[in-house]
Motif scaffolding. Structure first.
Motif, PDB file in Angstrom:
ATOM      1  N   SER A 161       0.850  -1.192   0.000  1.00  0.00           N
ATOM      2  CA  SER A 161       0.000   0.000   0.000  1.00  0.00           C
ATOM      3  C   SER A 161       0.891   1.249   0.000  1.00  0.00           C
ATOM      4  CB  SER A 161      -0.885   0.005   1.240  1.00  0.00           C
ATOM      5  OG  SER A 161      -0.090   0.207   2.389  1.00  0.00           O
ATOM      6  N   GLN A 164       2.795   1.654   3.215  1.00  0.00           N
ATOM      7  CA  GLN A 164       3.901   0.687   3.354  1.00  0.00           C
ATOM      8  C   GLN A 164       5.082   1.084   2.473  1.00  0.00           C
ATOM      9  OE1 GLN A 164       1.570  -2.771   2.390  1.00  0.00           O
ATOM     10  NE2 GLN A 164       1.700  -3.549   4.474  1.00  0.00           N
ATOM     11  N   ASP A 191      -3.491   8.877   2.686  1.00  0.00           N
ATOM     12  CA  ASP A 191      -4.776   9.093   3.337  1.00  0.00           C
ATOM     13  C   ASP A 191      -4.566   9.515   4.780  1.00  0.00           C
ATOM     14  OD1 ASP A 191      -6.875   8.638   1.567  1.00  0.00           O
ATOM     15  OD2 ASP A 191      -6.419   6.510   1.540  1.00  0.00           O
ATOM     16  N   VAL A 192      -5.564  10.209   5.314  1.00  0.00           N
ATOM     17  CA  VAL A 192      -5.436  10.770   6.659  1.00  0.00           C
ATOM     18  C   VAL A 192      -5.003   9.722   7.690  1.00  0.00           C
ATOM     19  CG1 VAL A 192      -6.621  12.051   8.455  1.00  0.00           C
ATOM     20  CG2 VAL A 192      -7.252  12.397   6.092  1.00  0.00           C
ATOM     21  N   SER A 193      -5.640   8.552   7.669  1.00  0.00           N
ATOM     22  CA  SER A 193      -5.347   7.580   8.724  1.00  0.00           C
ATOM     23  C   SER A 193      -3.940   7.011   8.552  1.00  0.00           C
ATOM     24  CB  SER A 193      -6.392   6.463   8.731  1.00  0.00           C
ATOM     25  OG  SER A 193      -6.276   5.654   7.592  1.00  0.00           O
ATOM     26  N   GLN A 195      -1.464   8.670   6.946  1.00  0.00           N
ATOM     27  CA  GLN A 195      -0.585   9.806   7.199  1.00  0.00           C
ATOM     28  C   GLN A 195      -0.268   9.907   8.692  1.00  0.00           C
ATOM     29  OE1 GLN A 195      -1.197  13.928   5.437  1.00  0.00           O
ATOM     30  NE2 GLN A 195      -1.869  14.287   7.505  1.00  0.00           N
ATOM     31  N   ALA A 196      -1.293   9.697   9.531  1.00  0.00           N
ATOM     32  CA  ALA A 196      -1.085   9.770  10.975  1.00  0.00           C
ATOM     33  C   ALA A 196      -0.100   8.692  11.423  1.00  0.00           C
ATOM     34  CB  ALA A 196      -2.411   9.623  11.705  1.00  0.00           C
ATOM     35  N   GLN A 197      -0.217   7.483  10.835  1.00  0.00           N
ATOM     36  CA  GLN A 197       0.719   6.403  11.194  1.00  0.00           C
ATOM     37  C   GLN A 197       2.152   6.791  10.840  1.00  0.00           C
ATOM     38  OE1 GLN A 197      -0.660   2.991   9.004  1.00  0.00           O
ATOM     39  NE2 GLN A 197      -2.519   2.742  10.220  1.00  0.00           N
ATOM     40  N   LEU A 199       3.409   9.863  10.351  1.00  0.00           N
ATOM     41  CA  LEU A 199       3.872  10.975  11.182  1.00  0.00           C
ATOM     42  C   LEU A 199       4.294  10.472  12.567  1.00  0.00           C
ATOM     43  CD1 LEU A 199       1.310  13.777  10.236  1.00  0.00           C
ATOM     44  CD2 LEU A 199       3.723  13.658   9.608  1.00  0.00           C
ATOM     45  N   ASN A 200       3.532   9.520  13.108  1.00  0.00           N
ATOM     46  CA  ASN A 200       3.915   8.944  14.400  1.00  0.00           C
ATOM     47  C   ASN A 200       5.236   8.191  14.295  1.00  0.00           C
ATOM     48  OD1 ASN A 200       1.715   9.949  15.733  1.00  0.00           O
ATOM     49  ND2 ASN A 200       0.540   8.044  15.648  1.00  0.00           N
ATOM     50  N   HIS A 218       3.264  21.804   2.532  1.00  0.00           N
ATOM     51  CA  HIS A 218       2.354  22.941   2.376  1.00  0.00           C
ATOM     52  C   HIS A 218       1.290  22.885   3.464  1.00  0.00           C
ATOM     53  CE1 HIS A 218       0.108  19.621   0.744  1.00  0.00           C
ATOM     54  NE2 HIS A 218      -0.978  20.343   0.951  1.00  0.00           N
ATOM     55  N   LEU A 220      -0.087  23.120   7.063  1.00  0.00           N
ATOM     56  CA  LEU A 220       0.262  23.728   8.343  1.00  0.00           C
ATOM     57  C   LEU A 220      -0.064  22.821   9.525  1.00  0.00           C
ATOM     58  CD1 LEU A 220      -0.832  27.389   7.611  1.00  0.00           C
ATOM     59  CD2 LEU A 220       1.484  26.536   7.827  1.00  0.00           C
ATOM     60  N   GLY A 221      -1.079  21.974   9.368  1.00  0.00           N
ATOM     61  CA  GLY A 221      -1.396  21.024  10.420  1.00  0.00           C
ATOM     62  C   GLY A 221      -0.239  20.058  10.629  1.00  0.00           C
ATOM     63  N   CYS A 225       2.406  19.579  13.845  1.00  0.00           N
ATOM     64  CA  CYS A 225       2.516  18.265  14.467  1.00  0.00           C
ATOM     65  C   CYS A 225       3.964  17.777  14.585  1.00  0.00           C
ATOM     66  CB  CYS A 225       1.673  17.294  13.651  1.00  0.00           C
ATOM     67  SG  CYS A 225       1.695  15.625  14.201  1.00  0.00           S
ATOM     68  N   VAL A 226       4.793  18.048  13.573  1.00  0.00           N
ATOM     69  CA  VAL A 226       6.104  17.373  13.562  1.00  0.00           C
ATOM     70  C   VAL A 226       7.323  18.287  13.619  1.00  0.00           C
ATOM     71  CG1 VAL A 226       5.286  15.337  12.330  1.00  0.00           C
ATOM     72  CG2 VAL A 226       6.176  17.274  11.044  1.00  0.00           C
TER      73      VAL A 226
END
Lengths: 280, 334
Positions: A161, A164, A191-193, A195-197, A199-200, A218, A220-221, A225-226
């Protein structure tokens, strides 16, 4: 080269791993990068924010060495990278070990015919030919570090995916233990979910290894976060810089305010933003 | 808002099968868009949101079979003959795609592109069509000069305005916008969204806005549908839904989005990945990734039930009522 958490080459110059001073780069008559300076603390995370044409990607490519600067200096771990790059293989490999890059679309940066395990083995063989015996173990460690298992090691990029594949790209970058990782919109296509993985994962890797991030985005959120510090670029120039929390909470430049107002949220008024954009 | 003057789009029980897939790609979609209404269809890749919007124009993948009804202004798209379908695509419903550069012929001038469909299908004279093209360009804030330009001479934002102008050419009752601002810069996005909103008001068009961006959906829409694995997980008025999400998937999406208000640190990521099309699904499609799964979730498909005291909201979750307070903590605050 047996520790798994080393931060790579020891920085010679104190608390700064990356120092960029007075970068200039023109493409024809377009000044893509104009007098850009910033520094990245050891183990720190610096965001470069801007829209298309702001010069953020050109800046990143100069730092990595994919683009040359017309003027200015890039110091990594106290060594100057901005001069004529060495022609020799040893020198080029040395430069590559200092700074690695992760691109937006891992599908384009991975060879479709090479399995994940071999991608990593190739990087290790190229950079550490003398320690070949350890490579199998190191591949396992790298996969583990980015949350992939032996099933993924045998897979080809197209069998994975998007998330991955981005993990593979990160593992390949980490294989040479760089001091600085440049991430160019590395989570923008996810995808958001997922992307969160990722970023973590990036937050964990930084905590565990002390690697420094130059995060081009680009969003800002994502910056909030990072990153610890942020540079806002527009038309090739730095318009505002400072600690991320301060810049986002109390932007001083009208363009930074416009970027912040442009983030859609409940009660958002796109017409005000359009008017503010034209006024700028 | 939700007292539809006239239902422009009324989709009922849409199911779509693809060869080689173990389960329907769309598994019973009910969705409506009223006149002048903005409806957001939110979901991640593979959720079926683009297929849902494309099926309104019967732009289906090869080998696809469908069940159900897609009524646009009362007429079922799935039952139309070729002539009616052409009329639908020219005059009744128009689509704006994510990447304007992929949707326009780079070798033809903008003017040709804008008037092509009307000249071919509506028997309009070249002059009348060109005049209308100039008027529509004006409506999207571009000058007549653009008519003679090539796509390569325009920026992404300008080109997306050309696509919007082209969507308006046939005076449609419904605009389907599939991630129309995803490829644009944030400040340009604001401009394009503001423009779409203006035009919807001015021409009384219904707008189905497909997006993966929850913040954008919350910012612009009257109502929202959240899709997951080919089903609607939750639907209702935008404000109520983002203030009090009632499906664990909506709540999890909100929590995993990096926002300006969240401090630095780890995000509440959703574990795992969406189910592949090769897997059959029993029970709730989100059960494998949900933090609140109980045995009933993996055994029984949750039906869409109205939220208590909020009849305009529907949610497909066995535990929606008992989880209400926990889920509300993920709300999208300003």
């Amino acid at each position: 080269m047996t520790d798994t958490t080393g931060a790579g080459p020891e920085p010679a110059g104190g608390g700064t791993v990356l120092e960029v001073t007075g970068l200039h780069r023109a493409f024809g008559s377009v000044q893509a990068v104009h007098d850009v300076s910033f520094s990245l603390a050891r183990g720190g995370s610096l965001g470069i924010v801007g829209e298309s044409g702001s010069g953020k990607t050109t800046t990143a490519r100069i730092v990595v060495g994919l683009e040359r600067a017309d003027a200015g200096r890039v110091m990594v771990c106290g060594r100057d990278r901005s001069g004529q790059p060495g022609r020799g293989r040893t020198q080029r490999l040395e430069r590559a070990r200092e700074v690695q890059m992760v691109f937006q679309d891992p599908f384009l940066s991975l060879d479709p015919r090479v399995s994940v395990g071999n991608v990593l083995r190739e990087a290790l063989r190229l950079h550490f030919p003398e320690t070949r015996v350890d490579h199998a173990r190191r591949v396992g460690e790298l996969l583990d570090q980015v949350g992939l298992g032996s099933r993924e090691a045998a897979a080809l990029p197209r069998q994975l995916s998007g998330g991955q594949r981005q993990r593979v790209a990160i593992a390949r970058a980490l294989a040479v233990k760089p001091a600085v990782l440049v991430l160019d919109e590395a989570v923008a296509a996810l995808d958001v979910s997922v992307q969160a993985q990722i970023l973590n994962l990036l937050a964990d890797i930084r905590r565990d290894t002390g690697i420094g991030y130059l995060f081009i985005t680009h969003d800002l959120g994502v910056v909030r976060c990072v990153t610890d510090d942020v540079v806002v670029m527009r038309h090739g120039r730095v318009v505002e810089a400072g600690p991320t929390a301060d810049v986002l909470a109390d932007p001083r430049h009208a363009y930074t305010r416009l970027l912040l107002d442009s983030v859609p949220r409940p009660g958002w008024n796109p017409k005000h933003i359009a008017a503010a954009r034209r006024a700028l | 808002m939700t007292t539809p003057a006239e239902t422009t789009l009324d989709m009922r029980g849409l199911r779509l099968h693809l060869p080689g897939a173990a389960r329907p790609v769309l598994a019973g979609i009910d969705l409506t868009v009223a006149e002048r209404e903005t409806v957001a269809l939110v979901g991640e890749s593979g959720s079926g949101k683009s297929l849902t919007s494309r099926s309104v124009l019967r732009l289906l993948p090869p080998g696809a079979t469908t069940e159900g009804v897609i009524a646009v202004q009362g007429e079922d798209v799935l039952a139309m003959n070729a002539k009616r379908l052409r009329h639908l695509r020219t005059h009744t419903a128009a689509m704006i795609f994510q990447d304007p550069r992929a949707a326009i012929n780079p070798l033809r001038r903008v003017g040709d592109f804008l008037t092509e469909s009307l000249r071919l299908n509506a028997d309009l004279s070249d002059d009348t069509a060109a005049e209308r093209a100039a008027r529509m360009l004006d409506a999207v804030g571009l000058g007549e000069r653009v008519l003679g330009q090539y796509p390569g001479q325009l920026s992404g934002g300008m080109l997306q305005r050309v696509m919007i102008a082209s969507a308006l050419m046939g005076d449609p009752a419904l605009i389907l916008a599939d991630e129309p601002t995803t490829a644009l810069d944030v400040t340009t996005q604001a401009e394009v969204v503001g423009l779409l909103d203006d035009l919807r008001e001015r021409f009384g068009t219904g707008l189905l806005f497909v997006t993966h961006d929850l913040g954008l959906a919350a910012a612009i829409s009257d109502r929202v549908y959240v899709m997951y694995a080919g089903r609607i997980a939750e639907t209702g008025p935008a404000q109520a839904m983002f203030e009090r999400p009632r499906h664990p998937y909506t709540a999890a999406l909100l929590r995993s989005t990096p926002r300006l208000a969240t401090p630095q640190g780890r995000l509440a990521a959703i574990k795992g990945q969406p189910p592949s099309l090769r897997e059959e699904l029993t029970g709730c499609p989100f059960a494998a990734r949900c933090a609140f799964t109980t045995p009933v979730c993996t055994e029984e498909l949750p039906p869409h039930v109205p939220v208590r005291s909020e009849p305009t909201r529907l949610v497909a979750c066995h535990h929606s009522d008992e989880l209400a307070d926990q889920l509300a903590e993920s709300a999208l605050h300003d």
